[in-house]
Design an enzyme around this catalytic site. Structure first.
Site, PDB file in Angstrom:
ATOM      1  CG  ASP A 201      -1.911   1.058   1.309  1.00  0.00           C
ATOM      2  OD1 ASP A 201      -2.719   1.144   0.371  1.00  0.00           O
ATOM      3  OD2 ASP A 201      -1.921   1.841   2.293  1.00  0.00           O
ATOM      4  CD  GLU A 243      -2.194   2.558  -3.576  1.00  0.00           C
ATOM      5  OE1 GLU A 243      -3.211   3.215  -3.792  1.00  0.00           O
ATOM      6  OE2 GLU A 243      -1.625   2.565  -2.464  1.00  0.00           O
TER       7      GLU A 243
END
Ligand code: NOJ
Length: 551
Positions: A201, A243
């Site tokens: 993330d 990401e």
């Protein structure tokens, strides 16, 4: 061996436990429910599941606010249920990737509770503090319009703490060796329980060193190499899928100059240009985006997607292009979010089956690995009455039973879509399974087709001159075998004339219908493209010659 790079030819399915299948009837999806649905995913052809965060969390940001990295939130079941799920997934040859959320914790995490308690606390420097209010505290918010600042005063700590995201998500201080050791411990823990890797993330924010008032934070790409080294040491074929919505010129740093960074990244840049092309039928900027993000490292791979659990972020498009995407796919204010995106699902944006097929066929045929969002295989819609990104997080529509067959509870984590053309009474797995012409059956065939085309994941690609600006052509070659894939973004049909460098063959074999194109005397092929049509051809397949000793 390139074939060992499993992630280059897999089909990733992303889901959030919360909204997938609730077996114990409390209104929240759980591991037992997901385990029961593994056969469905297996039949669909999925071979990798990406699970959104499921660890204990106050759940103020859909689980991206973790308060214990070593457990399972009891709403989803127990650690025992997780291991049972892993066992059953592995039995079906399905790998599992989980989210690694280490840019920040929840403010309820015991580390933060300790950190704020005193300047001398053990975990104080696990977070980022400032005694004075930084001059740029109202800049750099990821959620503009909802998030007010990036530095918030904590009364207990008597200091400001940094948070790139919401204020209940204090950023960890990655420059602290102890924090990076703990990050590796978290990876090691889940690897030991059998996961195949991590969707990391917020990668750019993990790497930045925020300093009060500093305009350009310093980026520490060496941390990615450190994590990658640890990962490979523990499990040779495990992967990191980052990401990072960054510009093409930045990507090499993430993959590492020698392929020693993360192996995969979501191609946000191409994603935005895909939507521009879908909106306008102009393929030129998509071609440029593909070329700009061409991978040269053998281990690096893009993950391609259409929609995910967040907004469709179109911030990287030039103003004029962005406006065209808004006009076509999110014209009303309540469809837009964070000054840069659209909070709708794919089906409601495209609004018709032909363009949905075009979009999926394209995504599956772009250089990279396809990632499907749960529910998109049946064309689920959204609920714009829900808050922010929750619009695209409604429960999976399994059947026309009450609550879409997702749960027996009267009260659900998010309500099911039960009105309008996308209501579960019309759009659900059960009815689409029975209908040979359904989107679900179409998608199952597309997945099978993609799996039979290893050229895409492992091969080389080039853009073909189609002579028609609305038609995109890509050719892949891998070990003597090649593919030609065409997409017509126009609402009108076109004929294209292709000049393909075919050394051993003069035919194109259509992989979707009973048709072969034979080259004309000048070596060209004439191919007709229906409105929004897509065609996959094999241009040569030397496998029959290889065993006769030809090279
Ligand atoms: C990116 C995730 O995709 C998003 O859902 C989340 O809100 C932020 N990171 C913060 O973790």
């Amino acid at each position: 061996m390139i074939q060992d790079l499993w992630y280059k030819n897999s089909i990733i399915y992303s889901l959030d436990l919360e909204t997938f299948m609730d077996l114990n009837g409390d209104g929240v999806g759980d591991f037992e429910g997901l385990t029961r649905r593994l056969d469905y995913l297996h039949a669909l052809g999925v071979d990798t599941i990406w699970l959104a965060p499921f660890q204990p969390s106050p759940n103020q940001d859909n689980g991206y606010d973790i308060k214990d990295y070593y457990g399972v939130d009891q709403r989803h079941g127990s650690s025992g249920n997780f291991v049972e799920f892993m066992h059953q997934a592995n039995r079906r040859g399905i790998k599992v990737i989980i989210d690694l959320v280490i840019n920040h914790t929840s403010d309820e995490h015991p580390w933060f509770q300790d950190a704020r308690s005193s300047p001398d606390a053990k975990h104080r420097h696990w977070y980022v503090w400032s005694d004075k209010k930084p001059s740029d505290s109202d800049e750099g918010m990821v959620f503009p319009g909802v998030q007010e600042s990036t530095w918030t005063y904590d009364k207990k700590a008597k200091a400001y703490y940094f948070h790139r995201f919401f204020k209940f998500q204090p950023d960890l201080n990655m420059d602290n060796d102890e924090v990076r050791e703990e990050a590796k411990r978290i990876m090691g823990y889940w690897l030991q329980l059998g996961v195949a890797g991590f969707r990391v993330d917020a990668v750019p924010f993990i790497l930045e060193t925020p300093a009060p008032g500093a305009a350009q934070p310093q980026m520490k790409f060496e941390y990615l190499k450190e994590f990658r080294k640890f990962l490979q040491w523990r499990k040779g074929d495990a992967i990191l899928l980052g990401e990072a919505n960054v510009l093409p010129e930045e990507t090499q740093k993430y993959f590492g100059e020698n392929g020693d960074g993360i192996q995969m990244m979501f191609n946000f840049y191409v994603n935005q240009h895909v939507f521009y092309t879908l909106a306008t039928a102009d393929t030129e900027s998509l071609i440029k985006a593909l070329e700009a993000t061409r991978n040269t490292l053998p281990t690096a791979q893009w993950a391609n997607f259409l929609r995910n659990h967040d907004e469709l972020d179109i911030d990287r498009l030039p103003e004029e292009q962005r406006q065209k995407v808004f006009d076509r796919f999110g014209p009303e204010e309540h469809m837009q979010i964070y000054e840069r995106g659209i909070r709708r699902r794919l089906s409601t944006m495209l609004g018709n089956r032909a363009q949905s097929e075009l979009a999926y066929s394209l995504m599956f045929s772009l250089p990279g690995t396809p990632v499907i969002r749960y529910g998109d295989e049946i064309g689920m819609g959204d609920d714009l009455s829900l808050k922010e990104r929750d619009a695209v997080r409604t429960p999976m529509q399994w059947s026309d039973d009450p609550q879409a067959g997702f749960s027996e509870s009267a009260k659900l984590v998010h309500p099911v879509v039960d009105k309008g053309p996308y209501a579960y009474q019309h759009i659900n797995v059960e009815s689409q399974k029975r209908n040979p012409d359904s989107l679900l059956n179409w998608m199952t065939s597309l997945i099978r087709l993609r799996k039979e085309c290893p050229e895409i994941g492992w091969g080389e690609w080039k853009i073909l001159q189609t002579g028609v600006p609305q038609v995109l052509g890509i050719m892949y070659t891998w070990q003597g075998s090649s593919l030609v894939i065409l997409h017509n973004f126009d609402e009108k049909a076109h004929e294209v004339i292709l000049k393909i460098d075919q050394k051993h063959d003069n035919k194109l074999v259509d992989l979707l219908q009973d048709y072969k194109s034979m080259a004309e005397n000048d070596g060209t092929h004439r191919v007709t493209m229906d409105a929004y049509g897509y065609r996959w051809f094999r241009a040569s397949d030397l496998s029959h010659m290889l065993h006769r000793g030809h090279k």
